[in-house]
Design an enzyme around this catalytic site. Sequence first.
Site, PDB file in Angstrom:
ATOM      1  N   SER A 193     -57.916  82.613  15.290  1.00 19.67           N
ATOM      2  CA  SER A 193     -59.117  83.078  15.982  1.00 19.67           C
ATOM      3  C   SER A 193     -60.076  81.910  16.072  1.00 19.67           C
ATOM      4  CB  SER A 193     -59.769  84.210  15.174  1.00 19.67           C
ATOM      5  OG  SER A 193     -61.068  84.507  15.635  1.00 19.67           O
ATOM      6  N   TYR A 234     -62.625  88.336   7.299  1.00 18.99           N
ATOM      7  CA  TYR A 234     -61.892  87.932   8.498  1.00 18.99           C
ATOM      8  C   TYR A 234     -61.960  86.415   8.670  1.00 18.99           C
ATOM      9  CZ  TYR A 234     -60.261  88.289  13.363  1.00 18.99           C
ATOM     10  OH  TYR A 234     -59.550  88.183  14.534  1.00 18.99           O
TER      11      TYR A 234
END
Length: 256
Positions: free
Chosen positions: A138, A151
């Site tokens: 990401s 995350y």
Amino acid sequence: MLKGKTALVTGSTSGIGLAIAKALAQQGANIVLNGFGDAETAKAQIEVLGVRTEYHGADMSQPAQIEDMMKFAASRFGRVDILVNNAGIQHVAKVEDFPPERWDAIIAINLTSAFHTTRLAIPAMREANWGRIINVASAHGLVASAQKSAYVAAKHGIVGFTKSVALETATTGITSNAICPGWVLTPLVQKQIDDRAAREGVSATQAQNELLGEKQPSLQFTTVEQLGGLAVFLCSPAADQVRGVAWQMDGGWTAQ
């Protein structure tokens, strides 16, 4: 290009994972799907492309189930040639309010599962002297955002893991790379948009525009089809010397 190869894509019953599976199938790869979504619909979308498709419902937080999935893939197709670690979950909260069980689940599914699949896939890849390991990281694997500590930690971890594996396999035909999308309109992101709209009392369209405006200079979502195209490139001979890369596809997010 990938006829005779087998790709295992975790978290592939919808969204990014399914798009990558489709893109690889269009190049002739057989596919092993995994995920908690509608497996039959996902299988049908792959099978129409003319390749063999199997599904395994391993819970990616459970090492024993991951091991069973890897054995299943080998029993059906001989080995996993292309491993795409895509499974992921999200939770948003300040560190002091972050439920420890949610932290543990995010680290297990977003990071530790990739260790287990990779360690189990590499021996057969080494024997064949060919393999592709693609980790879906990401933009949050390169930069941080508030209230996403687990995350961000997991995605930074997967980028580092990708580089280590690339170095360990550098003299072989195995490559290890990470894809770093920015905002992609997946169910995870749609939920963030809906939550923002409800919290701020604005329309979903306004919430979406605000979300993009804060991070992604292009003001456009990265599409799952674009990510599938990048995965195909990373499996091509042109990418034989692309090793240990964290490839941004984020509309300029991490260029700022």
